[in-house]
Design a protein around this motif. Structure first.
Motif, PDB file in Angstrom:
ATOM      1  N   PHE A  17      37.744  21.143  -1.067  1.00  0.00           N
ATOM      2  CA  PHE A  17      37.227  20.752  -2.709  1.00  0.00           C
ATOM      3  C   PHE A  17      38.105  20.213  -3.560  1.00  0.00           C
ATOM      4  O   PHE A  17      37.767  19.844  -4.731  1.00  0.00           O
ATOM      5  N   SER A  18      38.865  18.546  -2.838  1.00  0.00           N
ATOM      6  CA  SER A  18      39.049  17.732  -4.029  1.00  0.00           C
ATOM      7  C   SER A  18      38.320  17.192  -4.462  1.00  0.00           C
ATOM      8  O   SER A  18      36.780  16.682  -3.358  1.00  0.00           O
ATOM      9  N   PRO A  19      38.242  15.772  -5.338  1.00  0.00           N
ATOM     10  CA  PRO A  19      36.666  15.419  -6.273  1.00  0.00           C
ATOM     11  C   PRO A  19      36.930  14.289  -5.506  1.00  0.00           C
ATOM     12  O   PRO A  19      35.911  13.828  -5.619  1.00  0.00           O
ATOM     13  N   GLY A  20      37.720  13.934  -3.806  1.00  0.00           N
ATOM     14  CA  GLY A  20      37.245  12.816  -4.210  1.00  0.00           C
ATOM     15  C   GLY A  20      37.061  12.889  -2.234  1.00  0.00           C
ATOM     16  O   GLY A  20      36.627  12.366  -1.749  1.00  0.00           O
ATOM     17  N   ASN A  21      36.126  14.407  -1.897  1.00  0.00           N
ATOM     18  CA  ASN A  21      35.899  14.449  -0.723  1.00  0.00           C
ATOM     19  C   ASN A  21      34.596  14.344  -0.912  1.00  0.00           C
ATOM     20  O   ASN A  21      33.557  15.188  -1.600  1.00  0.00           O
ATOM     21  N   ARG A  22      33.457  13.294  -0.385  1.00  0.00           N
ATOM     22  CA  ARG A  22      32.179  13.072  -0.235  1.00  0.00           C
ATOM     23  C   ARG A  22      31.681  13.126   0.960  1.00  0.00           C
ATOM     24  O   ARG A  22      30.289  12.674   0.630  1.00  0.00           O
ATOM     25  N   ASP A  23      32.592  13.907   2.008  1.00  0.00           N
ATOM     26  CA  ASP A  23      31.677  14.893   3.112  1.00  0.00           C
ATOM     27  C   ASP A  23      32.307  15.946   2.784  1.00  0.00           C
ATOM     28  O   ASP A  23      33.318  16.482   3.734  1.00  0.00           O
ATOM     29  N   ARG A  24      30.642  16.664   3.178  1.00  0.00           N
ATOM     30  CA  ARG A  24      31.154  18.161   3.097  1.00  0.00           C
ATOM     31  C   ARG A  24      31.531  19.111   4.702  1.00  0.00           C
ATOM     32  O   ARG A  24      31.748  20.229   4.367  1.00  0.00           O
ATOM     33  N   GLU A  25      30.800  18.190   5.462  1.00  0.00           N
ATOM     34  CA  GLU A  25      30.895  19.086   6.440  1.00  0.00           C
ATOM     35  C   GLU A  25      32.330  18.143   7.544  1.00  0.00           C
ATOM     36  O   GLU A  25      32.617  19.329   8.074  1.00  0.00           O
ATOM     37  N   HIS A  26      32.720  17.195   7.052  1.00  0.00           N
ATOM     38  CA  HIS A  26      33.924  16.986   8.055  1.00  0.00           C
ATOM     39  C   HIS A  26      35.055  16.351   7.061  1.00  0.00           C
ATOM     40  O   HIS A  26      36.558  16.198   7.808  1.00  0.00           O
ATOM     41  N   GLY A  27      35.492  15.963   5.919  1.00  0.00           N
ATOM     42  CA  GLY A  27      36.061  15.566   4.967  1.00  0.00           C
ATOM     43  C   GLY A  27      37.242  16.560   4.866  1.00  0.00           C
ATOM     44  O   GLY A  27      38.294  16.009   4.863  1.00  0.00           O
ATOM     45  N   ALA A  28      37.243  17.717   4.652  1.00  0.00           N
ATOM     46  CA  ALA A  28      38.159  18.570   4.860  1.00  0.00           C
ATOM     47  C   ALA A  28      39.083  18.297   6.204  1.00  0.00           C
ATOM     48  O   ALA A  28      40.573  18.175   5.915  1.00  0.00           O
ATOM     49  N   THR A  29      38.194  18.385   7.211  1.00  0.00           N
ATOM     50  CA  THR A  29      39.097  18.537   8.760  1.00  0.00           C
ATOM     51  C   THR A  29      40.211  16.649   8.643  1.00  0.00           C
ATOM     52  O   THR A  29      41.215  16.800   9.050  1.00  0.00           O
ATOM     53  N   LEU A  30      39.403  15.884   8.339  1.00  0.00           N
ATOM     54  CA  LEU A  30      39.747  14.044   8.383  1.00  0.00           C
ATOM     55  C   LEU A  30      40.906  14.711   7.258  1.00  0.00           C
ATOM     56  O   LEU A  30      41.825  13.770   7.587  1.00  0.00           O
ATOM     57  N   GLY A  31      40.932  15.333   6.308  1.00  0.00           N
ATOM     58  CA  GLY A  31      42.067  15.289   5.733  1.00  0.00           C
ATOM     59  C   GLY A  31      43.325  15.667   5.847  1.00  0.00           C
ATOM     60  O   GLY A  31      44.228  15.387   5.989  1.00  0.00           O
ATOM     61  N   VAL A  32      42.210  16.632   6.609  1.00  0.00           N
ATOM     62  CA  VAL A  32      43.928  17.296   7.193  1.00  0.00           C
ATOM     63  C   VAL A  32      44.420  16.728   8.333  1.00  0.00           C
ATOM     64  O   VAL A  32      45.887  16.736   8.397  1.00  0.00           O
TER      65      VAL A  32
END
Length: 294
Positions: A17-32
Motif C-alpha cells: 500500500f506504499s504510494p511508491g509501489n508501482r508493481d501491484r503483482e510483485h512490488g510488495a515482495t521485492l520491498g520486503v
C-alpha cells in the motif's frame, strides 16, 4: 548477539500500500526482500521472519467476528507464498503460519531466543500493539518500530498504554481491537481501562461490585456492571489477544544466522523483476564473509 524478529505480514502490507509501489503483482515482495537486506546492511546477523500463510487462524474458531482475508486484494494475498519463497532464497529464516498467526511466531521465537545466554537482546520488529505483551522488564525483549526508528522497552509500554506488558492482553480484552475484529466491552475506554488495570493488573482481580473497588474511576458503576455481566466474554477476548507461545519457529539459534543467498535467488529475482537485488545481496554476503574471523 542480537536477534531481529520481523513481522513479514506487516511488512508485506506496508509495501503493497506504499504510494511508491508501482508493481501491484510483485512490488510488495521485492520491498520486503529489500527491507530485510537493509537490516543486514545495518548490522543484523540473526533474523527470523514470520508470515501469515493464511489470514485465518485458530482464533477464528473462538470468535466468529475475528479477522479474515475478506477485503484483502487478491494480488496481495498471492504474494504471501511469493515473499516466503523470495526471503528463503535470499537466505533468511522464514516461519509461515497456518494454524497460528505471525504474532504468535514472533512471541514464541522471542521467548525462546531470550533463554539463550549468548543472546544479549531480542528485537521484535513491528509496531503491532499485541506484541507489547512480550516486552520484558530486563530489556532482553523489546519492540522496535522500524518506520519510526523507535525502541519500545518496558517503560515505553507503560508510557504508551498505562499498563505493564503483562496486562496488555487484559487491556485489549476490555478496550477491544478493531483490527483483529473483537469489540471489547462497552464503555471501557483506554483511559478507564488503564486506570483499573494499573491497580488490579488482571481481569480476575477486578471485583464485580463497584463498592469493592479500591480506586476511583469515572463511570465506575456502569463499568463494574458491564464487566460483571460480561466477564466470560472478556476472558474470551483475553484468550484471543494472548500470544500463543507454542507456535513453531526455530530449533537452534544458528538457523537464523544470515549467510547469504541460495543459488535459486538470481533466477527468482529475474522472474519477479528484482534483478537489482542480486548484486546487492552478493555484496552483503562478501562483506559478511570478509568480516568473519579467519
Amino acid at each position: 548477539m542480537r536477534i531481529h524478529l520481523v513481522d513479514g505480514t506487516y511488512e508485506l502490507f506496508r509495501y503493497h500500500f506504499s504510494p511508491g509501489n508501482r508493481d501491484r503483482e510483485h512490488g510488495a515482495t521485492l520491498g520486503v526482500v529489500h527491507s530485510m537486506l537493509q537490516l543486514v546492511q545495518d548490522g543484523a546477523t540473526h533474523l527470523g521472519v514470520a508470515t501469515d500463510r493464511v489470514i485465518e487462524s485458530f482464533r477464528n474458531d473462538l470468535w466468529p467476528g475475528y479477522k479474515t482475508a475478506d477485503g484483502v486484494p487478491p494480488e496481495l494475498m498471492a504474494q504471501f507464498p511469493m515473499v516466503e519463497e523470495a526471503l528463503a532464497a535470499a537466505g533468511f529464516c522464514v516461519w509461515p503460519m497456518v494454524d497460528h498467526e505471525a504474532d504468535d511466531a514472533l512471541g514464541a521465537a522471542a521467548r525462546k531466543a531470550a533463554l539463550d545466554p549468548s543472546v544479549e537482546q531480542v528485537l521484535i520488529c513491528t509496531p503491532d500493539k499485541d506484541l507489547a505483551q512480550c516486552v520484558t522488564g530486563d530489556g532482553r525483549i523489546v519492540q522496535y518500530d522500524r518506520r519510526r526508528q523507535k525502541l519500545i522497552d518496558h517503560h515505553g509500554v507503560v508510557t504508551k498504554f498505562g499498563v505493564t506488558p503483562e496486562s496488555i492482553p487484559d487491556y485489549l480484552a476490555l478496550v477491544g481491537d478493531t483490527t483483529d475484529g473483537f469489540p471489547g466491552l462497552a464503555g471501557w475506554g483506554a483511559r478507564s481501562t488503564a486506570t483499573v488495570l494499573s491497580h488490579y493488573h488482571r481481569l480476575e482481580n477486578i471485583p464485580d461490585a463497584v463498592g469493592q473497588w479500591e480506586i476511583s474511576v469515572r463511570g465506575s458503576s456502569k463499568l463494574a456492571a458491564t464487566l460483571a455481566a460480561n466477564r466470560e466474554l472478556a476472558l474470551l477476548f483475553r484468550r484471543i489477544a494472548t500470544i500463543d507461545y507454542t507456535a513453531p519457529t526455530f530449533e537452534h539459534l544458528d538457523e537464523m544466522a544470515w549467510t547469504g543467498p541460495t543459488p535459486k535467488f538470481p533466477e527468482l529475482m529475474a522472474k519477479l523483476g528484482g534483478a537489482h537485488l542480486v548484486e546487492r545481496t552478493e555484496n552483503l554476503r562478501r562483506h559478511r564473509d570478509d568480516d568473519r574471523p579467519q
